[in-house]
Design a protein around this motif. Sequence first.
Motif, PDB file in Angstrom:
ATOM      1  N   THR A 158       0.812  -1.222   0.000  1.00  0.00           N
ATOM      2  CA  THR A 158       0.000   0.000   0.000  1.00  0.00           C
ATOM      3  C   THR A 158       0.848   1.276   0.000  1.00  0.00           C
ATOM      4  O   THR A 158       0.337   2.363  -0.254  1.00  0.00           O
ATOM      5  CB  THR A 158      -0.954   0.029   1.203  1.00  0.00           C
ATOM      6  N   ARG A 159       2.136   1.147   0.301  1.00  0.00           N
ATOM      7  CA  ARG A 159       3.024   2.312   0.243  1.00  0.00           C
ATOM      8  C   ARG A 159       3.489   2.599  -1.182  1.00  0.00           C
ATOM      9  O   ARG A 159       3.988   3.685  -1.467  1.00  0.00           O
ATOM     10  CB  ARG A 159       4.256   2.080   1.138  1.00  0.00           C
ATOM     11  N   ALA A 160       3.324   1.614  -2.060  1.00  0.00           N
ATOM     12  CA  ALA A 160       3.752   1.784  -3.460  1.00  0.00           C
ATOM     13  C   ALA A 160       2.614   2.393  -4.271  1.00  0.00           C
ATOM     14  O   ALA A 160       2.126   1.819  -5.241  1.00  0.00           O
ATOM     15  CB  ALA A 160       4.168   0.434  -4.049  1.00  0.00           C
ATOM     16  N   ASP A 161       2.174   3.578  -3.854  1.00  0.00           N
ATOM     17  CA  ASP A 161       1.071   4.227  -4.559  1.00  0.00           C
ATOM     18  C   ASP A 161       1.600   5.115  -5.676  1.00  0.00           C
ATOM     19  O   ASP A 161       2.650   5.753  -5.542  1.00  0.00           O
ATOM     20  CB  ASP A 161       0.230   5.055  -3.593  1.00  0.00           C
ATOM     21  N   ASN A 162       0.881   5.140  -6.764  1.00  0.00           N
ATOM     22  CA  ASN A 162       1.221   5.993  -7.905  1.00  0.00           C
ATOM     23  C   ASN A 162       0.355   7.238  -7.829  1.00  0.00           C
ATOM     24  O   ASN A 162      -0.762   7.268  -8.333  1.00  0.00           O
ATOM     25  CB  ASN A 162       0.960   5.231  -9.217  1.00  0.00           C
ATOM     26  N   ASN A 163       0.862   8.257  -7.136  1.00  0.00           N
ATOM     27  CA  ASN A 163       0.086   9.474  -6.869  1.00  0.00           C
ATOM     28  C   ASN A 163      -1.260   9.139  -6.225  1.00  0.00           C
ATOM     29  O   ASN A 163      -2.292   9.703  -6.585  1.00  0.00           O
ATOM     30  CB  ASN A 163      -0.143  10.276  -8.153  1.00  0.00           C
ATOM     31  N   GLY A 164      -1.228   8.205  -5.290  1.00  0.00           N
ATOM     32  CA  GLY A 164      -2.435   7.858  -4.558  1.00  0.00           C
ATOM     33  C   GLY A 164      -3.202   6.688  -5.123  1.00  0.00           C
ATOM     34  O   GLY A 164      -4.108   6.171  -4.465  1.00  0.00           O
ATOM     35  N   GLU A 165      -2.891   6.233  -6.349  1.00  0.00           N
ATOM     36  CA  GLU A 165      -3.628   5.148  -6.979  1.00  0.00           C
ATOM     37  C   GLU A 165      -2.900   3.819  -6.812  1.00  0.00           C
ATOM     38  O   GLU A 165      -1.672   3.779  -6.704  1.00  0.00           O
ATOM     39  CB  GLU A 165      -3.831   5.435  -8.471  1.00  0.00           C
ATOM     40  N   GLY A 166      -3.674   2.732  -6.788  1.00  0.00           N
ATOM     41  CA  GLY A 166      -3.108   1.412  -6.647  1.00  0.00           C
ATOM     42  C   GLY A 166      -3.600   0.460  -7.725  1.00  0.00           C
ATOM     43  O   GLY A 166      -4.342   0.853  -8.619  1.00  0.00           O
ATOM     44  N   GLY A 167      -3.175  -0.797  -7.630  1.00  0.00           N
ATOM     45  CA  GLY A 167      -3.565  -1.795  -8.615  1.00  0.00           C
ATOM     46  C   GLY A 167      -2.386  -2.220  -9.477  1.00  0.00           C
ATOM     47  O   GLY A 167      -1.351  -1.550  -9.521  1.00  0.00           O
ATOM     48  N   THR A 168      -2.551  -3.345 -10.171  1.00  0.00           N
ATOM     49  CA  THR A 168      -1.462  -3.906 -10.971  1.00  0.00           C
ATOM     50  C   THR A 168      -0.959  -2.932 -12.026  1.00  0.00           C
ATOM     51  O   THR A 168       0.255  -2.728 -12.186  1.00  0.00           O
ATOM     52  CB  THR A 168      -1.928  -5.203 -11.655  1.00  0.00           C
ATOM     53  N   LEU A 169      -1.875  -2.300 -12.755  1.00  0.00           N
ATOM     54  CA  LEU A 169      -1.465  -1.402 -13.830  1.00  0.00           C
ATOM     55  C   LEU A 169      -0.850  -0.114 -13.278  1.00  0.00           C
ATOM     56  O   LEU A 169       0.058   0.455 -13.883  1.00  0.00           O
ATOM     57  CB  LEU A 169      -2.645  -1.087 -14.745  1.00  0.00           C
ATOM     58  N   SER A 170      -1.333   0.341 -12.126  1.00  0.00           N
ATOM     59  CA  SER A 170      -0.720   1.503 -11.480  1.00  0.00           C
ATOM     60  C   SER A 170       0.699   1.183 -11.038  1.00  0.00           C
ATOM     61  O   SER A 170       1.617   1.992 -11.183  1.00  0.00           O
ATOM     62  CB  SER A 170      -1.547   1.950 -10.271  1.00  0.00           C
ATOM     63  N   LEU A 171       0.885  -0.015 -10.491  1.00  0.00           N
ATOM     64  CA  LEU A 171       2.214  -0.437 -10.058  1.00  0.00           C
ATOM     65  C   LEU A 171       3.143  -0.592 -11.257  1.00  0.00           C
ATOM     66  O   LEU A 171       4.323  -0.236 -11.199  1.00  0.00           O
ATOM     67  CB  LEU A 171       2.112  -1.754  -9.291  1.00  0.00           C
ATOM     68  N   MET A 172       2.604  -1.100 -12.368  1.00  0.00           N
ATOM     69  CA  MET A 172       3.389  -1.213 -13.592  1.00  0.00           C
ATOM     70  C   MET A 172       3.828   0.172 -14.077  1.00  0.00           C
ATOM     71  O   MET A 172       4.994   0.383 -14.430  1.00  0.00           O
ATOM     72  CB  MET A 172       2.563  -1.895 -14.687  1.00  0.00           C
ATOM     73  N   ALA A 173       2.893   1.123 -14.082  1.00  0.00           N
ATOM     74  CA  ALA A 173       3.216   2.486 -14.512  1.00  0.00           C
ATOM     75  C   ALA A 173       4.244   3.122 -13.594  1.00  0.00           C
ATOM     76  O   ALA A 173       5.148   3.837 -14.051  1.00  0.00           O
ATOM     77  CB  ALA A 173       1.945   3.338 -14.557  1.00  0.00           C
ATOM     78  N   LEU A 174       4.131   2.860 -12.285  1.00  0.00           N
ATOM     79  CA  LEU A 174       5.093   3.402 -11.326  1.00  0.00           C
ATOM     80  C   LEU A 174       6.480   2.822 -11.565  1.00  0.00           C
ATOM     81  O   LEU A 174       7.488   3.542 -11.517  1.00  0.00           O
ATOM     82  CB  LEU A 174       4.626   3.086  -9.899  1.00  0.00           C
ATOM     83  N   ALA A 175       6.548   1.526 -11.841  1.00  0.00           N
ATOM     84  CA  ALA A 175       7.835   0.874 -12.096  1.00  0.00           C
ATOM     85  C   ALA A 175       8.461   1.379 -13.398  1.00  0.00           C
ATOM     86  O   ALA A 175       9.686   1.493 -13.504  1.00  0.00           O
ATOM     87  CB  ALA A 175       7.646  -0.645 -12.152  1.00  0.00           C
ATOM     88  N   ARG A 176       7.636   1.715 -14.389  1.00  0.00           N
ATOM     89  CA  ARG A 176       8.157   2.172 -15.683  1.00  0.00           C
ATOM     90  C   ARG A 176       8.659   3.606 -15.638  1.00  0.00           C
ATOM     91  O   ARG A 176       9.458   4.011 -16.485  1.00  0.00           O
ATOM     92  CB  ARG A 176       7.061   2.047 -16.757  1.00  0.00           C
ATOM     93  N   LYS A 177       8.181   4.391 -14.674  1.00  0.00           N
ATOM     94  CA  LYS A 177       8.518   5.812 -14.618  1.00  0.00           C
ATOM     95  C   LYS A 177      10.015   6.076 -14.526  1.00  0.00           C
ATOM     96  O   LYS A 177      10.519   7.061 -15.064  1.00  0.00           O
ATOM     97  CB  LYS A 177       7.830   6.468 -13.412  1.00  0.00           C
ATOM     98  N   THR A 178      10.712   5.212 -13.825  1.00  0.00           N
ATOM     99  CA  THR A 178      12.130   5.490 -13.548  1.00  0.00           C
ATOM    100  C   THR A 178      13.049   5.070 -14.691  1.00  0.00           C
ATOM    101  O   THR A 178      14.253   5.276 -14.602  1.00  0.00           O
ATOM    102  CB  THR A 178      12.557   4.759 -12.260  1.00  0.00           C
TER     103      THR A 178
END
Length: 635
Positions: free
Chosen positions: A85-105
């Motif tokens: 739950t700490r791995a939020d993408n600007n407050g959003e969660g879920g598999t695709l949000s986590l994927m987008a967060l991982a791709r950002k860097t």
Amino acid sequence: MAGPAAGVVATDEARHVKQNLPVLTLGAIGVVYGDIGTSPIYAFRQAMSVRPGVAATETEVLGLLSLIVWALTLTVAVKYVFFVTRADNNGEGGTLSLMALARKTFTKAPAWITALGVIGAAMFYGDAMITPAISVLSAVEGVELVAPELTRWVVPITLVIIVGLFFVQRFGTAKVAIVFGPITAIWFLVLGISGLVHIFENPLVLWALNPWHAVEFLLTHAGIAFIVMGAVFLAVTGAEALYVDLGHFGRKPIVFAWFGLVFPCLLLNYFGQGAFVLEAGPENVSSPFFEMQPKWALGPFVALATMATIIASQAVISGTYSLTQQAIALNLLPRMLVLHTSETQSGQIYLPQINTMLMIMVLILVVGFGSSSELSNAYGIAVSGIMLVTLSLLLVVMWRNWKWHPAAIAAFAAIYLVIDGGFFVVNSAKLFQGGWVPAVVAIFVSLIMVTWMVGRARLAEKTRKDEVPLQFLVDNLSKKKPTTVPGTAIFLTSDVEGAPTALLHSLKHYKVLHESNVILTVRTSASPRVADEEKVHYEAFNELFSRVIVTFGYMEEPNIPKALALARKLGWKFDIMSTSFFLSRRSLKPGQKGGFLRRWQDRVFAALAKNASDATGYFHIPTGRVVEIGTQVVL
């Protein structure tokens, strides 16, 4: 200026969460934990059903309870609540949000990260099919104890409830959601109290808190350990909802709800079931969850259980809509009709196509399997697969975003690869007992997503070869200005650098230009939402041409007229009533290049593109202002 402003926003958001914490916590109980809250109906029953005989009953019951307690603790309380739950993408969660967060860097994200996101999303569809089927069916099966003569009506009653559940989706869930929290809170309290009564009668079951009982059970029952762990895993199904619904409630209400009510009540109920089995004798108990209730309360209890399972199903159905909307925005699926069912909540959406397909599959599963016991074999693969994908992407976030020390990442990975990987392996062992259903669905959805992405890339490449550079066209038309007509023309294109096909065909056939011509490109950000001041980029080439790039977050509704209104602040003056939108409508024809796989993919992609929702409606462009120019493209 940016720093203090950001601080003020963060402070305001924190104050808003604090003021609404009780309401958000109650909502989280209803939506986030509805699924895992129905697991006690069947999880302990399934674990008990695979025991070899009745020897060493006390040891076996304590072992099974210990496995369930520590599965909930390590998987849900530690992994999901403290870390995922700490791995939020600007407050959003879920598999695709986590994927987008991982791709950002990454400057160019590795393909395997996208592949993980696709697999996780595809598995969620399998999970979304089975959850309503097993949840509602397991609750209705309680009728067999209240009125045994109604046993043959269990499946028909379940089918009627499911059809009704999917039918009301078109009206929106805003009003229904108001009662979700209170009903589910009552459900958890009843779970806790009913378990506590039996714990008082046999407090011995509390020794299951000792993890040695779990280890001892696995060591002494090595022959059935795989089957038992597959049943134990049913206790943590629904944990993935913790992360999926993060954006709806925020982390703090989810944590408060878990430790304040959900976790204690779940443990009390499982302990109570174990105590009841020890009292009555395992040979005399077939469904401890229902049988441990007083006879006078069984009828109301079955009714409450049915309501709880409907709520659990509703949460998964709504999650499927949100996941599909994200997948469309991230270009993983073709456009579909998205209807908004609330004037105030943008997240309240309804997708008719998804609703119909999901309902048909759920009904088929209920009729095909016929009982929750049979369905439980099909349940684990999808959820354990999602958890394994979440863990893999979380490790990337720990490495790239959180900058954890490699040793800490390795230690975390070692622990949870054993747990999540173990759960996936034991559930995979049930592949031919029903587990093939979500596996086939996941493979099918993955193939659709891959075909859509590959097809879009091929189409973009072919279109780019046929188009001329935008700058080249602008320079030439400035030197040799064609006849112009009053008004503004907006040409939509996905390629920022190329001249839109609609513009080239318009010049070819009409031989005229509008006084103002805007090349419009819509992009999707890796963030769930984009601030208004960053949403629109405006660039003027000359008096004839300008370029507008609109960026939407993947959780946002792509409303072009609203976004273009923001461009007025950047100096672009236009009147929507004198503006025409030019769109290319491509007719795709499968080519003869490549082998069988290439031709098959081209045919599927062409079919998907043909059935995709109209761009006019998807981008909310006024239909009376749209000019579509048809072109034929051979793939």
